[in-house]
Design a protein around this motif. Sequence first.
Motif, short mmCIF file in Angstrom:
data_model
loop_
_atom_site.label_atom_id
_atom_site.label_comp_id
_atom_site.label_asym_id
_atom_site.label_seq_id
_atom_site.Cartn_x
_atom_site.Cartn_y
_atom_site.Cartn_z
N CYS A 204 0.84 -1.21 0.00
CA CYS A 204 0.00 0.00 0.00
C CYS A 204 0.87 1.24 0.00
O CYS A 204 1.85 1.32 0.73
N LYS A 205 0.47 2.21 -0.78
CA LYS A 205 1.26 3.45 -0.91
C LYS A 205 0.88 4.51 0.13
O LYS A 205 1.55 5.53 0.21
N CYS A 206 -0.18 4.25 0.85
CA CYS A 206 -0.61 5.22 1.87
C CYS A 206 -0.69 4.55 3.23
O CYS A 206 -0.97 3.36 3.33
N ARG A 207 -0.48 5.34 4.26
CA ARG A 207 -0.44 4.80 5.63
C ARG A 207 -1.84 4.52 6.19
O ARG A 207 -2.68 5.41 6.22
N PRO A 208 -2.06 3.30 6.68
CA PRO A 208 -3.29 3.05 7.42
C PRO A 208 -3.12 3.66 8.82
O PRO A 208 -2.04 3.54 9.43
N GLU A 209 -4.14 4.34 9.31
CA GLU A 209 -4.01 5.03 10.59
C GLU A 209 -3.64 4.06 11.70
O GLU A 209 -4.04 2.88 11.69
N ASN A 210 -2.83 4.52 12.63
CA ASN A 210 -2.31 3.72 13.75
C ASN A 210 -1.54 2.48 13.32
O ASN A 210 -1.46 1.51 14.06
N ASN A 211 -1.03 2.51 12.11
CA ASN A 211 -0.22 1.39 11.59
C ASN A 211 -0.94 0.05 11.56
O ASN A 211 -0.30 -1.00 11.63
N ARG A 212 -2.26 0.09 11.46
CA ARG A 212 -2.95 -1.20 11.36
C ARG A 212 -2.59 -1.84 10.01
O ARG A 212 -2.13 -1.16 9.09
N THR A 213 -2.80 -3.15 9.93
CA THR A 213 -2.57 -3.86 8.67
C THR A 213 -3.59 -3.38 7.64
O THR A 213 -4.78 -3.27 7.98
N PRO A 214 -3.17 -3.09 6.42
CA PRO A 214 -4.16 -2.68 5.42
C PRO A 214 -5.18 -3.80 5.21
O PRO A 214 -4.82 -4.98 5.25
N ASN A 215 -6.44 -3.43 5.03
CA ASN A 215 -7.43 -4.48 4.79
C ASN A 215 -7.40 -4.89 3.31
O ASN A 215 -6.70 -4.28 2.50
N GLU A 216 -8.17 -5.92 2.98
CA GLU A 216 -8.09 -6.48 1.61
C GLU A 216 -8.55 -5.49 0.56
O GLU A 216 -8.01 -5.46 -0.54
N VAL A 217 -9.54 -4.68 0.91
CA VAL A 217 -10.04 -3.69 -0.06
C VAL A 217 -8.93 -2.70 -0.39
O VAL A 217 -8.67 -2.38 -1.56
N GLU A 218 -8.23 -2.25 0.65
CA GLU A 218 -7.14 -1.28 0.45
C GLU A 218 -5.99 -1.90 -0.32
O GLU A 218 -5.45 -1.31 -1.27
N ALA A 219 -5.63 -3.11 0.07
CA ALA A 219 -4.50 -3.78 -0.60
C ALA A 219 -4.84 -4.06 -2.07
O ALA A 219 -4.03 -3.77 -2.97
N GLU A 220 -6.04 -4.57 -2.31
CA GLU A 220 -6.41 -4.89 -3.70
C GLU A 220 -6.52 -3.63 -4.55
O GLU A 220 -6.20 -3.65 -5.73
N ALA A 221 -6.94 -2.53 -3.94
CA ALA A 221 -7.04 -1.27 -4.69
C ALA A 221 -5.64 -0.79 -5.10
O ALA A 221 -5.46 -0.22 -6.18
N CYS A 222 -4.67 -1.04 -4.25
CA CYS A 222 -3.32 -0.52 -4.49
C CYS A 222 -2.45 -1.47 -5.31
O CYS A 222 -1.48 -1.04 -5.94
N LEU A 223 -2.79 -2.76 -5.33
CA LEU A 223 -1.93 -3.74 -5.99
C LEU A 223 -1.63 -3.47 -7.47
O LEU A 223 -0.51 -3.73 -7.91
N PRO A 224 -2.58 -2.95 -8.23
CA PRO A 224 -2.24 -2.67 -9.64
C PRO A 224 -1.05 -1.72 -9.78
O PRO A 224 -0.27 -1.85 -10.73
N TYR A 225 -0.87 -0.81 -8.84
CA TYR A 225 0.29 0.10 -8.89
C TYR A 225 1.59 -0.67 -8.68
O TYR A 225 2.58 -0.45 -9.37
N LEU A 226 1.54 -1.58 -7.71
CA LEU A 226 2.73 -2.41 -7.45
C LEU A 226 3.02 -3.29 -8.67
O LEU A 226 4.17 -3.42 -9.10
N ARG A 227 1.97 -3.86 -9.24
CA ARG A 227 2.17 -4.73 -10.42
C ARG A 227 2.79 -3.92 -11.56
O ARG A 227 3.65 -4.41 -12.29
N ASN A 228 2.35 -2.69 -11.70
CA ASN A 228 2.93 -1.82 -12.73
C ASN A 228 4.40 -1.53 -12.42
O ASN A 228 5.26 -1.56 -13.31
N GLN A 229 4.72 -1.30 -11.16
CA GLN A 229 6.13 -1.08 -10.78
C GLN A 229 6.96 -2.32 -11.10
O GLN A 229 8.06 -2.22 -11.64
N VAL A 230 6.41 -3.49 -10.77
CA VAL A 230 7.13 -4.74 -11.04
C VAL A 230 7.32 -4.91 -12.55
O VAL A 230 8.40 -5.30 -13.01
#
Length: 188
Positions: free
Chosen positions: A84-110
């Motif tokens: 995830c490119k943005c911080r989840p408040e209080n450093n909680r683990t990003p939830n699946e919705v957040e992670a899945e939303a951000c993953l295409p950016y990581l895939r593009n970086q890869v």
Amino acid sequence: MLKWKELYDECLNCNKCELKNSRNNMVFGEGNPRSRLMFIGEAPGADEDRLGRPFVGRAGMLLTKGLTALDLIRERDYYICNICKCRPENNRTPNEVEAEACLPYLRNQVALIKPKIIICLGSTAMKYILGSDWRITRDRGKWIERKGCYIMPTFHPAALFRDESKKILFWQDLKSVKRKFDELRNDL
Ligand code: URA
């Protein structure tokens, strides 16, 4: 697939999840995008959010210190970013919705970097990169080859502060990364 600058801008203007509303800075990634060694963590913490740079807080400094001791230098030898490119408040683990939303950016970086080696730092990175059948305590330190890329899960450096006994295993894993990096150097 977007080019580097377009991808950066897209991340900066992203509105795909709620994290946009609470974060201070988007943390895209850092290092040498021409290197074929990539480290992937979970999400920015407080220091990263403040500075807009990945792995610069306490855990990041520990990781950087270990890698520097092995002569693996961020600006030269590897690229480092997060699920995830943005911080989840209080450093909680990003939830699946957040992670899945951000993953295409990581895939593009890869896709742009075309890494030969990917290191998953912690179970969140491992889950989204390798799948949910993997366990960090059981599988850390193993090399998994996928489409010509060597992937290794290891502990997240923050876990070493909670359990000192992990330090020795983490150090073994970093040394294994360095050996693989040297072995593949000519192909990199
Ligand atoms: N932890 C992460 O997973 N990523 C960072 O960038 C910092 C801390």
